[in-house]
Design a protein around this motif. Structure first.
Motif, PDB file in Angstrom:
ATOM      1  N   MET A 175      47.781  32.838  43.411  1.00 56.81           N
ATOM      2  CA  MET A 175      46.793  32.668  42.375  1.00 56.81           C
ATOM      3  C   MET A 175      45.412  32.466  42.990  1.00 56.81           C
ATOM      4  SD  MET A 175      46.545  30.069  39.132  1.00 56.81           S
ATOM      5  CE  MET A 175      46.827  28.578  40.009  1.00 56.81           C
ATOM      6  N   LEU A 176      45.328  31.740  44.083  1.00 62.15           N
ATOM      7  CA  LEU A 176      44.043  31.491  44.706  1.00 62.15           C
ATOM      8  C   LEU A 176      43.390  32.796  45.131  1.00 62.15           C
ATOM      9  CD1 LEU A 176      42.019  29.384  45.515  1.00 62.15           C
ATOM     10  CD2 LEU A 176      43.179  29.151  47.696  1.00 62.15           C
ATOM     11  N   ASP A 177      44.175  33.726  45.693  1.00 62.65           N
ATOM     12  CA  ASP A 177      43.626  35.015  46.088  1.00 62.65           C
ATOM     13  C   ASP A 177      43.058  35.762  44.886  1.00 62.65           C
ATOM     14  OD1 ASP A 177      44.286  34.584  48.726  1.00 62.65           O
ATOM     15  OD2 ASP A 177      46.189  35.630  48.581  1.00 62.65           O
ATOM     16  N   THR A 178      43.735  35.682  43.746  1.00 57.21           N
ATOM     17  CA  THR A 178      43.264  36.351  42.538  1.00 57.21           C
ATOM     18  C   THR A 178      41.938  35.745  42.094  1.00 57.21           C
ATOM     19  OG1 THR A 178      45.501  36.919  41.845  1.00 57.21           O
ATOM     20  CG2 THR A 178      43.805  36.907  40.141  1.00 57.21           C
ATOM     21  N   LEU A 179      41.825  34.433  42.128  1.00 57.90           N
ATOM     22  CA  LEU A 179      40.575  33.785  41.749  1.00 57.90           C
ATOM     23  C   LEU A 179      39.451  34.173  42.696  1.00 57.90           C
ATOM     24  CD1 LEU A 179      41.807  30.213  40.781  1.00 57.90           C
ATOM     25  CD2 LEU A 179      41.045  32.035  39.257  1.00 57.90           C
ATOM     26  N   GLU A 180      39.752  34.240  43.983  1.00 59.05           N
ATOM     27  CA  GLU A 180      38.738  34.644  44.957  1.00 59.05           C
ATOM     28  C   GLU A 180      38.314  36.095  44.726  1.00 59.05           C
ATOM     29  OE1 GLU A 180      40.683  33.749  48.636  1.00 59.05           O
ATOM     30  OE2 GLU A 180      40.148  31.632  48.533  1.00 59.05           O
ATOM     31  N   MET A 181      39.266  36.957  44.396  1.00 59.36           N
ATOM     32  CA  MET A 181      38.940  38.361  44.128  1.00 59.36           C
ATOM     33  C   MET A 181      38.107  38.496  42.858  1.00 59.36           C
ATOM     34  SD  MET A 181      42.312  40.529  45.109  1.00 59.36           S
ATOM     35  CE  MET A 181      42.815  40.730  46.782  1.00 59.36           C
ATOM     36  N   LEU A 182      38.455  37.732  41.824  1.00 57.82           N
ATOM     37  CA  LEU A 182      37.667  37.755  40.595  1.00 57.82           C
ATOM     38  C   LEU A 182      36.236  37.294  40.860  1.00 57.82           C
ATOM     39  CD1 LEU A 182      40.261  36.361  38.044  1.00 57.82           C
ATOM     40  CD2 LEU A 182      39.210  38.627  37.983  1.00 57.82           C
ATOM     41  N   GLU A 183      36.086  36.277  41.694  1.00 53.91           N
ATOM     42  CA  GLU A 183      34.759  35.786  42.053  1.00 53.91           C
ATOM     43  C   GLU A 183      33.975  36.856  42.812  1.00 53.91           C
ATOM     44  OE1 GLU A 183      32.618  32.062  44.369  1.00 53.91           O
ATOM     45  OE2 GLU A 183      34.782  32.242  44.419  1.00 53.91           O
ATOM     46  N   ALA A 184      34.648  37.541  43.748  1.00 55.15           N
ATOM     47  CA  ALA A 184      33.988  38.592  44.520  1.00 55.15           C
ATOM     48  C   ALA A 184      33.556  39.748  43.628  1.00 55.15           C
ATOM     49  CB  ALA A 184      34.918  39.093  45.621  1.00 55.15           C
ATOM     50  N   ILE A 185      34.412  40.122  42.692  1.00 51.32           N
ATOM     51  CA  ILE A 185      34.076  41.209  41.762  1.00 51.32           C
ATOM     52  C   ILE A 185      32.882  40.813  40.899  1.00 51.32           C
ATOM     53  CG2 ILE A 185      34.890  42.483  39.737  1.00 51.32           C
ATOM     54  CD1 ILE A 185      37.718  42.369  41.082  1.00 51.32           C
ATOM     55  N   GLY A 186      32.875  39.582  40.431  1.00 46.97           N
ATOM     56  CA  GLY A 186      31.785  39.117  39.588  1.00 46.97           C
ATOM     57  C   GLY A 186      30.460  39.009  40.312  1.00 46.97           C
ATOM     58  N   SER A 187      30.488  38.745  41.609  1.00 52.80           N
ATOM     59  CA  SER A 187      29.246  38.559  42.353  1.00 52.80           C
ATOM     60  C   SER A 187      28.738  39.834  43.018  1.00 52.80           C
ATOM     61  CB  SER A 187      29.419  37.463  43.404  1.00 52.80           C
ATOM     62  OG  SER A 187      30.377  37.857  44.365  1.00 52.80           O
ATOM     63  N   ASP A 188      29.527  40.888  43.026  1.00 50.51           N
ATOM     64  CA  ASP A 188      29.136  42.156  43.645  1.00 50.51           C
ATOM     65  C   ASP A 188      28.968  43.213  42.553  1.00 50.51           C
ATOM     66  OD1 ASP A 188      28.937  44.590  44.984  1.00 50.51           O
ATOM     67  OD2 ASP A 188      30.485  44.095  46.440  1.00 50.51           O
ATOM     68  N   ALA A 189      27.732  43.629  42.316  1.00 50.20           N
ATOM     69  CA  ALA A 189      27.452  44.574  41.233  1.00 50.20           C
ATOM     70  C   ALA A 189      28.195  45.896  41.412  1.00 50.20           C
ATOM     71  CB  ALA A 189      25.954  44.830  41.122  1.00 50.20           C
ATOM     72  N   SER A 190      28.390  46.334  42.647  1.00 53.08           N
ATOM     73  CA  SER A 190      29.089  47.604  42.855  1.00 53.08           C
ATOM     74  C   SER A 190      30.549  47.509  42.421  1.00 53.08           C
ATOM     75  CB  SER A 190      28.989  48.055  44.316  1.00 53.08           C
ATOM     76  OG  SER A 190      29.685  47.172  45.162  1.00 53.08           O
ATOM     77  N   LEU A 191      31.134  46.334  42.536  1.00 55.26           N
ATOM     78  CA  LEU A 191      32.510  46.136  42.070  1.00 55.26           C
ATOM     79  C   LEU A 191      32.542  45.838  40.575  1.00 55.26           C
ATOM     80  CD1 LEU A 191      33.993  43.959  44.958  1.00 55.26           C
ATOM     81  CD2 LEU A 191      34.379  46.390  44.519  1.00 55.26           C
ATOM     82  N   ARG A 192      31.572  45.059  40.118  1.00 55.13           N
ATOM     83  CA  ARG A 192      31.546  44.658  38.708  1.00 55.13           C
ATOM     84  C   ARG A 192      31.432  45.869  37.791  1.00 55.13           C
ATOM     85  NH1 ARG A 192      27.940  40.600  39.021  1.00 55.13           N
ATOM     86  NH2 ARG A 192      26.175  41.986  38.819  1.00 55.13           N
ATOM     87  N   TYR A 193      30.692  46.885  38.222  1.00 53.87           N
ATOM     88  CA  TYR A 193      30.496  48.079  37.396  1.00 53.87           C
ATOM     89  C   TYR A 193      31.278  49.288  37.912  1.00 53.87           C
ATOM     90  CZ  TYR A 193      26.860  45.190  35.450  1.00 53.87           C
ATOM     91  OH  TYR A 193      26.188  44.154  34.855  1.00 53.87           O
ATOM     92  N   ALA A 194      32.257  49.042  38.786  1.00 54.45           N
ATOM     93  CA  ALA A 194      33.065  50.136  39.345  1.00 54.45           C
ATOM     94  C   ALA A 194      34.008  50.695  38.284  1.00 54.45           C
ATOM     95  CB  ALA A 194      33.865  49.623  40.537  1.00 54.45           C
ATOM     96  N   SER A 195      34.383  51.943  38.483  1.00 54.14           N
ATOM     97  CA  SER A 195      35.359  52.550  37.575  1.00 54.14           C
ATOM     98  C   SER A 195      36.731  51.929  37.827  1.00 54.14           C
ATOM     99  CB  SER A 195      35.431  54.059  37.818  1.00 54.14           C
ATOM    100  OG  SER A 195      36.045  54.319  39.072  1.00 54.14           O
ATOM    101  N   THR A 196      37.634  52.158  36.913  1.00 57.12           N
ATOM    102  CA  THR A 196      38.989  51.620  37.044  1.00 57.12           C
ATOM    103  C   THR A 196      39.648  52.135  38.315  1.00 57.12           C
ATOM    104  OG1 THR A 196      39.189  51.502  34.647  1.00 57.12           O
ATOM    105  CG2 THR A 196      41.231  51.449  35.903  1.00 57.12           C
ATOM    106  N   VAL A 197      39.450  53.404  38.613  1.00 51.56           N
ATOM    107  CA  VAL A 197      40.057  54.000  39.806  1.00 51.56           C
ATOM    108  C   VAL A 197      39.501  53.350  41.069  1.00 51.56           C
ATOM    109  CG1 VAL A 197      40.306  56.141  41.117  1.00 51.56           C
ATOM    110  CG2 VAL A 197      40.493  56.182  38.625  1.00 51.56           C
TER     111      VAL A 197
END
Length: 74
Positions: A1-23
């Motif tokens: 679960m901790l890894d998932t939270l860290e990944m969610l945080e990384a996605i939220g803080s990186d615009a290229s990931l936040r607006y990336a396509s599903t693929v």
């Protein structure tokens, strides 16, 4: 679960990931060895898939609310 939270945080803080396509995001998650539940949530667009990982708990509305009336203060 901790890894998932860290990944969610990384996605939220990186615009290229936040607006990336599903693929694109799925590829990043697979490279990062994200959990199956997290990857399934991204692929399907259904956040309820994360219930598998975080657990599901029904939330209820409060039975009472408090409000302040300004007319009573005058």
């Amino acid at each position: 679960m901790l890894d998932t939270l860290e990944m969610l945080e990384a996605i939220g803080s990186d615009a290229s990931l936040r607006y990336a396509s599903t693929v694109e995001l799925t590829t990043v998650l697979e490279r990062g060895k994200a959990s199956e539940a997290f990857t399934a949530a991204v692929v399907s667009g259904d956040a309820s898939r994360l219930d598998e990982e975080f657990g599901y708990r029904k939330m209820y509305q409060p039975q009472a609310t408090q409000s302040f009336c300004s007319s009573e203060l005058s």
